[in-house]
Motif scaffolding. Sequence first.
Motif, PDB file in Angstrom:
ATOM      1  N   ASP A 163       0.791  -1.272  -0.295  1.00 55.03           N
ATOM      2  CA  ASP A 163       0.034  -0.080   0.058  1.00 55.03           C
ATOM      3  C   ASP A 163       1.003   1.333   0.060  1.00 55.03           C
ATOM      4  OD1 ASP A 163      -2.560  -1.380   0.030  1.00 55.03           O
ATOM      5  OD2 ASP A 163      -2.280  -1.711   2.116  1.00 55.03           O
ATOM      6  N   LYS A 164       0.463   2.258  -0.473  1.00 56.77           N
ATOM      7  CA  LYS A 164       0.956   3.691  -0.713  1.00 56.77           C
ATOM      8  C   LYS A 164       0.050   4.822  -0.391  1.00 56.77           C
ATOM      9  CE  LYS A 164       4.373   1.869  -4.141  1.00 56.77           C
ATOM     10  NZ  LYS A 164       5.452   1.763  -3.384  1.00 56.77           N
ATOM     11  N   ASN A 165       0.363   6.052  -0.306  1.00 60.42           N
ATOM     12  CA  ASN A 165      -0.501   7.176   0.026  1.00 60.42           C
ATOM     13  C   ASN A 165      -1.324   6.528   1.130  1.00 60.42           C
ATOM     14  OD1 ASN A 165       0.945   8.586  -2.040  1.00 60.42           O
ATOM     15  ND2 ASN A 165      -0.395   7.527  -3.391  1.00 60.42           N
ATOM     16  N   LEU A 166      -1.015   6.340   2.424  1.00 62.45           N
ATOM     17  CA  LEU A 166      -1.853   5.894   3.213  1.00 62.45           C
ATOM     18  C   LEU A 166      -2.661   7.067   4.048  1.00 62.45           C
ATOM     19  CD1 LEU A 166       0.941   3.528   5.328  1.00 62.45           C
ATOM     20  CD2 LEU A 166      -0.495   3.098   3.152  1.00 62.45           C
ATOM     21  N   ASN A 167      -2.668   8.049   3.486  1.00 59.87           N
ATOM     22  CA  ASN A 167      -3.779   9.077   3.964  1.00 59.87           C
ATOM     23  C   ASN A 167      -5.152   8.410   3.500  1.00 59.87           C
ATOM     24  OD1 ASN A 167      -2.322  11.314   5.332  1.00 59.87           O
ATOM     25  ND2 ASN A 167      -2.031  12.592   3.306  1.00 59.87           N
ATOM     26  N   ASP A 168      -5.171   7.791   2.592  1.00 59.85           N
ATOM     27  CA  ASP A 168      -6.286   7.437   1.901  1.00 59.85           C
ATOM     28  C   ASP A 168      -6.793   6.049   2.753  1.00 59.85           C
ATOM     29  OD1 ASP A 168      -5.933   9.170  -0.325  1.00 59.85           O
ATOM     30  OD2 ASP A 168      -5.114   7.361  -1.639  1.00 59.85           O
ATOM     31  N   THR A 169      -6.325   5.406   3.325  1.00 61.70           N
ATOM     32  CA  THR A 169      -6.628   4.246   4.280  1.00 61.70           C
ATOM     33  C   THR A 169      -6.342   4.330   5.466  1.00 61.70           C
ATOM     34  OG1 THR A 169      -4.409   3.200   3.572  1.00 61.70           O
ATOM     35  CG2 THR A 169      -6.623   2.800   1.989  1.00 61.70           C
ATOM     36  N   SER A 170      -6.061   5.170   6.246  1.00 63.36           N
ATOM     37  CA  SER A 170      -5.459   5.324   7.535  1.00 63.36           C
ATOM     38  C   SER A 170      -6.450   6.314   8.685  1.00 63.36           C
ATOM     39  CB  SER A 170      -3.914   5.733   7.692  1.00 63.36           C
ATOM     40  OG  SER A 170      -3.570   6.761   7.195  1.00 63.36           O
ATOM     41  N   ILE A 171      -6.120   6.048   9.855  1.00 57.62           N
ATOM     42  CA  ILE A 171      -6.479   7.126  10.854  1.00 57.62           C
ATOM     43  C   ILE A 171      -5.383   7.686  11.499  1.00 57.62           C
ATOM     44  CG2 ILE A 171      -7.503   7.491  13.108  1.00 57.62           C
ATOM     45  CD1 ILE A 171      -9.911   5.802  12.121  1.00 57.62           C
ATOM     46  N   ASN A 218      -0.760  -3.524  11.057  1.00 58.54           N
ATOM     47  CA  ASN A 218      -0.970  -1.857  10.543  1.00 58.54           C
ATOM     48  C   ASN A 218      -1.164  -0.786  11.527  1.00 58.54           C
ATOM     49  OD1 ASN A 218      -1.222  -3.607   7.998  1.00 58.54           O
ATOM     50  ND2 ASN A 218      -3.378  -3.069   7.817  1.00 58.54           N
ATOM     51  N   ILE A 219      -0.669  -1.177  12.548  1.00 59.03           N
ATOM     52  CA  ILE A 219      -0.546  -0.304  13.731  1.00 59.03           C
ATOM     53  C   ILE A 219       1.004   0.234  13.675  1.00 59.03           C
ATOM     54  CG2 ILE A 219      -1.110   0.628  16.066  1.00 59.03           C
ATOM     55  CD1 ILE A 219      -2.946  -1.977  16.402  1.00 59.03           C
ATOM     56  N   LEU A 220       1.170   1.487  13.283  1.00 55.18           N
ATOM     57  CA  LEU A 220       2.586   1.876  12.663  1.00 55.18           C
ATOM     58  C   LEU A 220       2.725   3.273  13.253  1.00 55.18           C
ATOM     59  CD1 LEU A 220       2.069   0.345   9.152  1.00 55.18           C
ATOM     60  CD2 LEU A 220       3.526  -0.677  10.982  1.00 55.18           C
ATOM     61  N   ALA A 221       4.154   3.356  13.300  1.00 58.38           N
ATOM     62  CA  ALA A 221       4.701   4.666  13.392  1.00 58.38           C
ATOM     63  C   ALA A 221       4.826   5.664  12.094  1.00 58.38           C
ATOM     64  CB  ALA A 221       6.079   4.642  14.101  1.00 58.38           C
ATOM     65  N   HIS A 222       4.820   6.890  12.326  1.00 57.69           N
ATOM     66  CA  HIS A 222       4.988   7.692  11.078  1.00 57.69           C
ATOM     67  C   HIS A 222       6.368   7.428  10.486  1.00 57.69           C
ATOM     68  CE1 HIS A 222       4.598  12.081   9.100  1.00 57.69           C
ATOM     69  NE2 HIS A 222       4.453  11.033   8.407  1.00 57.69           N
ATOM     70  N   GLY A 290       7.581  -4.943   5.638  1.00 60.54           N
ATOM     71  CA  GLY A 290       6.839  -4.141   5.346  1.00 60.54           C
ATOM     72  C   GLY A 290       7.396  -2.779   4.815  1.00 60.54           C
ATOM     73  N   TYR A 291       8.547  -2.445   5.198  1.00 55.29           N
ATOM     74  CA  TYR A 291       9.129  -1.020   4.742  1.00 55.29           C
ATOM     75  C   TYR A 291       9.311  -0.965   3.159  1.00 55.29           C
ATOM     76  CZ  TYR A 291      10.297  -0.640   9.688  1.00 55.29           C
ATOM     77  OH  TYR A 291      10.302  -0.375  11.055  1.00 55.29           O
ATOM     78  N   GLY A 292       8.953   0.082   2.896  1.00 51.84           N
ATOM     79  CA  GLY A 292       9.150   0.668   1.473  1.00 51.84           C
ATOM     80  C   GLY A 292      10.670   1.018   1.183  1.00 51.84           C
TER      81      GLY A 292
END
Length: 341
Positions: A163-171, A218-222, A290-292
């Motif tokens: 997944d990319k651009n996680l603004n779309d799928t995150s809180i 999917n509970i992650l740090a910035h 998980g890291y890009g």
Amino acid sequence: MRKTLYIIGLSMAVFSCTSQQNAKKKQYIPKTPSVQPKTAVKTTSEKPKPKVTTEHGVEFFTTNIANPANNDNTASYGSIVSAKPAGYKVVKTYFPAIAQNFRQRYLILHYTALPDDKSITVLTQQAVSSHYLVNNTGDNQIYQLVDENKRAYHAGVSAWRADKNLNDTSIGIEIVNTGYITDASGKKIFAPFDDAQIKKVASLVKDIVSRYQIPATNILAHSDIAPTRKQDPGPLFPWKKLYDEYQIGMWYDEAQKQGFYDLATSTDFQSKYNDPAFIFNVQTQLQKFGYGLDLSGKWDDATKKTIEAFQYHFRPENYDGIMDAETYAVLQALVLKYSLK
């Protein structure tokens, strides 16, 4: 002569009539099939759906009728938003379809790097935001800044697994904290978090991940989703405490980590440190977790910053960006535990 012609004509007429009669006799007349009444097919009656509730003209549907095992969920944690086409009426006769799930698939934790008052101003008045802001004023309040059903601008350029651009799928949750300063040697010195503030964070995270079925992976740090740009919430954020006391997020199994550490130290770990094959393997493991990260086979800047971000989260005692045996063992244990989840 005339008599002869008469006889021939009469014979032809008789032959013609006889042929037509034979043709009529041989003509096929299809039978009309008898129509048998069909046996009614019994259909299983659908389980009645809970009704859409209405409060002050606003519609809600708060019951899940889908299969959560498939990550399907029909519950809505806000009002139902519907179209209003001119001249037509949108009805909910067949609402809801069971094939749906939540947009909210990730939860990202940040620090503000600002005090309380400035954090509020920046997150509400500028081109950056989060869904929630956890203050550090000692009260029992948590500030909501953005509707959970809308995108907040907190993740930026980001990636995790596919997944990319996680603004779309995150809180996004911002935590008031002053961040870090750099000492004379260039090392980042981070500010601690208040215990009461962490309790707020834990309660808020538990509520969100429970409602949206967000997995631990999917509970992650910035810093996890943007390791080359970000450091928040930093190495003093108590990930292990959240895992041990609140069952939040990921952590490795100590026995597995120790096994990988013993294996690494029983070989000449340091001698292969600069071997491109070893570096490629480390990058592959970070990417698998998980890291890009691009697989360059070199200790480039992106790889070092990614290791540093990994250490912030999972090896906070040392966050120098160097893949030593301890960090390597932690990474191996985490990949073993979470790579397929």
